[in-house]
Design a protein around this motif. Structure first.
Motif, mmCIF file in Angstrom:
data_model
loop_
_atom_site.group_PDB
_atom_site.id
_atom_site.type_symbol
_atom_site.label_atom_id
_atom_site.label_comp_id
_atom_site.label_asym_id
_atom_site.label_seq_id
_atom_site.Cartn_x
_atom_site.Cartn_y
_atom_site.Cartn_z
ATOM 1 N N ASN A 277 -0.667 4.946 -0.380
ATOM 2 C CA ASN A 277 -0.587 5.853 0.768
ATOM 3 C C ASN A 277 0.082 7.168 0.389
ATOM 4 O OD1 ASN A 277 -1.728 3.866 2.350
ATOM 5 N ND2 ASN A 277 0.194 3.218 3.289
ATOM 6 N N VAL B 243 -9.614 3.533 8.903
ATOM 7 C CA VAL B 243 -8.761 2.509 8.308
ATOM 8 C C VAL B 243 -9.206 1.134 8.788
ATOM 9 C CG1 VAL B 243 -6.434 1.561 8.162
ATOM 10 C CG2 VAL B 243 -6.764 4.036 8.077
ATOM 11 N N TYR C 152 0.810 -1.229 0.000
ATOM 12 C CA TYR C 152 0.000 0.000 0.000
ATOM 13 C C TYR C 152 0.842 1.278 0.000
ATOM 14 C CZ TYR C 152 -3.998 -2.988 1.047
ATOM 15 O OH TYR C 152 -4.988 -3.949 0.992
ATOM 16 N N ARG D 168 3.018 -2.828 10.264
ATOM 17 C CA ARG D 168 2.401 -1.927 9.279
ATOM 18 C C ARG D 168 1.655 -0.760 9.911
ATOM 19 N NH1 ARG D 168 -1.574 -3.330 5.913
ATOM 20 N NH2 ARG D 168 -2.259 -5.318 6.784
ATOM 21 N N LEU E 96 -7.821 -2.380 9.202
ATOM 22 C CA LEU E 96 -6.540 -3.080 9.240
ATOM 23 C C LEU E 96 -6.767 -4.549 9.570
ATOM 24 C CD1 LEU E 96 -3.396 -2.588 9.096
ATOM 25 C CD2 LEU E 96 -3.469 -2.614 11.595
ATOM 26 N N ASP F 107 0.434 2.262 7.546
ATOM 27 C CA ASP F 107 -0.901 2.029 6.997
ATOM 28 C C ASP F 107 -2.039 2.539 7.877
ATOM 29 O OD1 ASP F 107 0.231 0.925 4.782
ATOM 30 O OD2 ASP F 107 -0.105 -1.158 5.351
ATOM 31 N N ARG G 186 -7.010 -1.677 4.292
ATOM 32 C CA ARG G 186 -5.597 -2.034 4.374
ATOM 33 C C ARG G 186 -5.439 -3.481 4.844
ATOM 34 N NH1 ARG G 186 -5.668 1.630 1.603
ATOM 35 N NH2 ARG G 186 -4.448 3.566 1.624
#
Length: 240
Positions: free
Chosen positions: A44, A58, A40, A97, A60, A101, A84
Motif C-alpha cells: 500500500n 479493491v 499489505y 483493515r 476485500l 486496505d 486485498r
C-alpha cells in the motif's frame, strides 16, 4: 591446554550470544496485529495515487480473493484491481483493515465478500446479525468516503472440509445472502451474485468449478470474473 579450551569455549559462547542478539533485533513481533494489517502495508505504501480517470477497485475478503490472484494473476495485472484478500479472515478483521486496505487507496469502488469464515468457525458467538453489522459498517465507511459499494452473495458451500461436523452450512449461506441482498437493495448498493452461476443441486459448488467445495479452481474464477465485470460496470455507472 585447559586455558586453550577455556578460550575456545568463551569464543563459542560469545558467538552464540551475538547470533541470538542479532536474531532478536531482526525478528519483529506481530502478535498485536490481529487483523494482519502488516500483510499489505508495504504494498500500500508503495502504491501511487490513482491516475485521473482510473477505475480503481479493491477486492476485500478472505481466501476466496487471496487465492484468486494466485490462480489467475493476469486478471489483476491491469493495476486498477487491487486484491486485498487474507485467508481465514472473519468480518471484524475486514472491518479493522478497511481504512488501510480500502479507504486510503482511494478506489472508485470496493467489493466486499464477507461471512463464510465467521460461520465456519462455529464458535457459538456468530449470527447473521453480527456479520451484517460488520458489513454495514464497512459499507457506511465506503459511502462516507465516496467509494461505490458492491456487496457479494457468497459462493455456495455445502460443507466445510475442515469442519464436517458443522451442519446446515448451505442453509446458513442462503440465509446470510438473503440478508445481504435485502440490505443492498434498501441502500441502493450493487449486488455481485457469486451464488447463482456456481451452485449445484445440493446448494453446494459445482464440482467443475471448485477445488474443495469451498474455493474455486481456475474455471470457477473465470465464471466469477464475468459476473464481477458486470457488477463493477454497473456500480461505476450508477448515479447516486
Amino acid at each position: 591446554m585447559k586455558f586453550k579450551f577455556l578460550l575456545m569455549g568463551l569464543f563459542l559462547y560469545s558467538g552464540s550470544l551475538v547470533a541470538q542478539q542479532h536474531e532478536s533485533v531482526q525478528k519483529e513481533d506481530f502478535s498485536d496485529d490481529w487483523a494482519t494489517l502488516s500483510k499489505y502495508q508495504k504494498e500500500n505504501d508503495s502504491l501511487a495515487a490513482p491516475n485521473k480517470g482510473e477505475k480503481r477497485v479493491v477486492f476485500l475478503g478472505s481466501s476466496i480473493f487471496e487465492f484468486w490472484k494466485q490462480k489467475d494473476p493476469q486478471y489483476f495485472n491491469n493495476g486498477s484491481y487491487l486484491d486485498r484478500g487474507i485467508s481465514g479472515q472473519i468480518s471484524p478483521q475486514l472491518l479493522i483493515r478497511f481504512r488501510q486496505d480500502v479507504i486510503n487507496l482511494k478506489p472508485k469502488a470496493v467489493i466486499i465478500l464477507a461471512g463464510s469464515n465467521d460461520l465456519a468457525g462455529n464458535k457459538g458467538h456468530v449470527s447473521n446479525e453480527t456479520v451484517m453489522n460488520n458489513i454495514k459498517s464497512m459499507a457506511e465507511l465506503a459511502r462516507k468516503n465516496r467509494i461505490k459499494v458492491i456487496l457479494c452473495k457468497y459462493l455456495p458451500i455445502y460443507e466445510y472440509p475442515w469442519n464436517k461436523n458443522l451442519k446446515g452450512v448451505a442453509d446458513q449461506i442462503i440465509s446470510l445472502n438473503n440478508e445481504i441482498v435485502s440490505y443492498a437493495k434498501a441502500n441502493r448498493f450493487v449486488i455481485l451474485d457469486y451464488w447463482t452461476p456456481l451452485v449445484d443441486e445440493r446448494n453446494g459448488q459445482k464440482a467443475a468449478y471448485t477445488t474443495d467445495g469451498v474455493h474455486p479452481n481456475l474455471a470457477g474464477y473465470k465464471v466469477m470474473e464475468q459476473v464481477t465485470e458486470e457488477a463493477i460496470d454497473k456500480a461505476l455507472h450508477r448515479r447516486k
